[in-house]
Enzyme design. Structure first.
Site, PDB file in Angstrom:
ATOM      1  N   HIS A   1      -7.125  -4.986  10.350  1.00 13.97           N
ATOM      2  CA  HIS A   1      -6.878  -4.763   8.927  1.00 13.97           C
ATOM      3  C   HIS A   1      -5.591  -5.446   8.457  1.00 13.97           C
ATOM      4  O   HIS A   1      -4.667  -5.661   9.230  1.00 13.97           O
ATOM      5  CB  HIS A   1      -6.929  -3.274   8.550  1.00 13.97           C
ATOM      6  CG  HIS A   1      -5.754  -2.440   8.963  1.00 13.97           C
ATOM      7  ND1 HIS A   1      -5.888  -1.113   9.304  1.00 13.97           N
ATOM      8  CD2 HIS A   1      -4.427  -2.706   9.085  1.00 13.97           C
ATOM      9  CE1 HIS A   1      -4.689  -0.633   9.593  1.00 13.97           C
ATOM     10  NE2 HIS A   1      -3.792  -1.569   9.472  1.00 13.97           N
TER      11      HIS A   1
ATOM     12  N   GLU B   1      -9.648  -2.169   5.497  1.00 11.24           N
ATOM     13  CA  GLU B   1     -10.283  -1.889   6.773  1.00 11.24           C
ATOM     14  C   GLU B   1     -11.486  -2.823   6.971  1.00 11.24           C
ATOM     15  O   GLU B   1     -11.933  -3.474   6.028  1.00 11.24           O
ATOM     16  CB  GLU B   1     -10.738  -0.420   6.796  1.00 11.24           C
ATOM     17  CG  GLU B   1      -9.585   0.586   6.641  1.00 11.24           C
ATOM     18  CD  GLU B   1      -8.724   0.744   7.897  1.00 11.24           C
ATOM     19  OE1 GLU B   1      -8.662  -0.181   8.711  1.00 11.24           O
ATOM     20  OE2 GLU B   1      -8.111   1.819   8.046  1.00 11.24           O
TER      21      GLU B   1
ATOM     22  N   ASP C   1       0.814  -1.216   0.000  1.00 15.12           N
ATOM     23  CA  ASP C   1       0.000   0.000   0.000  1.00 15.12           C
ATOM     24  C   ASP C   1       0.848   1.267   0.000  1.00 15.12           C
ATOM     25  O   ASP C   1       2.074   1.223   0.179  1.00 15.12           O
ATOM     26  CB  ASP C   1      -0.971  -0.003   1.198  1.00 15.12           C
ATOM     27  CG  ASP C   1      -0.321  -0.518   2.477  1.00 15.12           C
ATOM     28  OD1 ASP C   1       0.918  -0.519   2.572  1.00 15.12           O
ATOM     29  OD2 ASP C   1      -1.053  -0.928   3.390  1.00 15.12           O
TER      30      ASP C   1
ATOM     31  N   ASN D   1      -7.331  -3.028  14.466  1.00 13.74           N
ATOM     32  CA  ASN D   1      -8.732  -3.321  14.126  1.00 13.74           C
ATOM     33  C   ASN D   1      -8.854  -4.530  13.190  1.00 13.74           C
ATOM     34  O   ASN D   1      -9.902  -4.767  12.616  1.00 13.74           O
ATOM     35  CB  ASN D   1      -9.393  -2.082  13.491  1.00 13.74           C
ATOM     36  CG  ASN D   1      -8.748  -1.680  12.163  1.00 13.74           C
ATOM     37  OD1 ASN D   1      -7.795  -2.316  11.706  1.00 13.74           O
ATOM     38  ND2 ASN D   1      -9.265  -0.636  11.538  1.00 13.74           N
TER      39      ASN D   1
HETATM   40  C1  F6R Z   1       1.532  -1.515   6.114  1.00 18.53           C
HETATM   41  C2  F6R Z   1       0.216  -2.112   6.235  1.00 18.53           C
HETATM   42  C3  F6R Z   1      -0.552  -2.142   7.507  1.00 18.53           C
HETATM   43  C4  F6R Z   1       0.292  -2.413   8.755  1.00 18.53           C
HETATM   44  C5  F6R Z   1      -0.565  -2.402  10.009  1.00 18.53           C
HETATM   45  C6  F6R Z   1       0.249  -2.614  11.262  1.00 18.53           C
HETATM   46  O1  F6R Z   1       2.035  -1.662   4.807  1.00 18.53           O
HETATM   47  O2  F6R Z   1      -0.244  -2.570   5.265  1.00 18.53           O
HETATM   48  O3  F6R Z   1      -1.544  -3.127   7.411  1.00 18.53           O
HETATM   49  O4  F6R Z   1       0.918  -3.656   8.608  1.00 18.53           O
HETATM   50  O5  F6R Z   1      -1.249  -1.184  10.085  1.00 18.53           O
HETATM   51  O6  F6R Z   1       1.098  -1.501  11.420  1.00 18.53           O
HETATM   52  P1  F6R Z   1       2.233  -1.474  12.528  1.00 18.53           P
HETATM   53  O7  F6R Z   1       3.172  -2.572  12.159  1.00 18.53           O
HETATM   54  O8  F6R Z   1       2.864  -0.134  12.413  1.00 18.53           O
HETATM   55  O9  F6R Z   1       1.562  -1.726  13.829  1.00 18.53           O
END
Ligand code: F6R
Length: 240
Positions: free
Chosen positions: A137, A142, A67, A135
């Site tokens: 994701h 989401e 992303d 959450n």
């Molecule tokens: C990042 C992504 C997100 C993160 C997730 C956890 O490329 O796709 O899904 O993996 O938000 O983020 P952290 O590791 O910062 O807790």
């Protein structure tokens, strides 16, 4: 779904890195799916260390990231393109021409999503690295994103904006939208390695591993994938 529980973040990072290094050693032309965020930073540090010490080469791999924020160009220090360069690509022998992320400043978001989907259709990930949102994701898919979604423009939830604001000067600077691989693009990977750390992820980990398979918790879809390894520290696993 295989779950490996480690003592701490360091051990999680080392174990997950071993799984990725194994893929590259077996197939030097592997397609590697990368993630950003705090969770995989230690994993990337271990890949760099192994590259320096053991010479594992990334010269022939192709990389696809999950992303990118809309509105941040590749030079912005919170863009995921910048993250990948400064946390990994600048320190291994990957050919930058073979590294791919959605372009957050493309003039036509729909055309950019189509381009990225076509790239993914041609390049099935040998392994996709994932983190987990508190959450539930995965990527920026989401809660209530359909399981058959492909790369699309995402409105980030308040929860995600708040979680990610720790990296920005103020919450107002966090982009409200992003381009993200869809759940179907993630599920097409031959194998998936997820890294999860910390108590704030424990509820999501429990739902992902033991809960109902539902779009309300996007990561629960991973129960349907034939080759997933979750590497989590004991805080993240505390509700299992
Ligand atoms: C990042 C992504 C997100 C993160 C997730 C956890 O490329 O796709 O899904 O993996 O938000 O983020 P952290 O590791 O910062 O807790």
């Amino acid at each position: 779904m295989k779950v490996i529980i480690t003592e701490n973040y360091e051990e999680m990072s080392k174990k997950a890195a071993e799984l990725i290094i194994d893929v590259v050693k077996k197939n030097p032309k592997a397609v590697l799916g990368f993630a950003t965020g705090s969770s995989p930073i230690g994993l990337y540090q271990n890949l760099i260390k192994d590259h320096k010490e053991n010479g594992t080469s990334y010269q022939q791999v192709l990389t696809v990231n999950l992303d990118e924020y809309v509105g941040l160009n590749a030079e912005h220090d919170q863009s995921y393109a910048y993250f990948m360069r400064t946390n990994l690509f600048d320190y291994i022998d990957v050919d930058k021409k073979n590294t791919n992320l959605p372009n957050g400043v493309a003039p036509d978001a729909k055309a950019e999503c189509d381009r990225y989907n076509a790239l993914l259709a041609e390049n099935q990930q040998d392994v996709q690295i994932l983190g987990l949102g508190s959450n539930g994701h995965i990527g920026f898919n989401e809660p209530n994103t359909p399981f058959d979604s492909v790369t699309h423009l995402v409105e980030l939830t308040e929860n995600t904006i708040k979680d990610n604001s720790r990296l920005f000067k103020s919450i107002d600077e966090v982009p409200r939208t992003a381009l993200s691989m869809g759940i179907k693009n993630i599920m097409q990977a031959k194998s998936i390695v997820m890294v999860v750390s910390g108590k704030n992820k424990a509820e999501a980990v429990k739902g992902m591993v033991k809960g109902e398979i539902t779009p309300a918790l996007p990561a629960s879809v991973l129960q349907l994938h034939p080759c997933v390894t979750i590497v989590c520290d004991k805080d993240a696993a505390s509700l299992l």
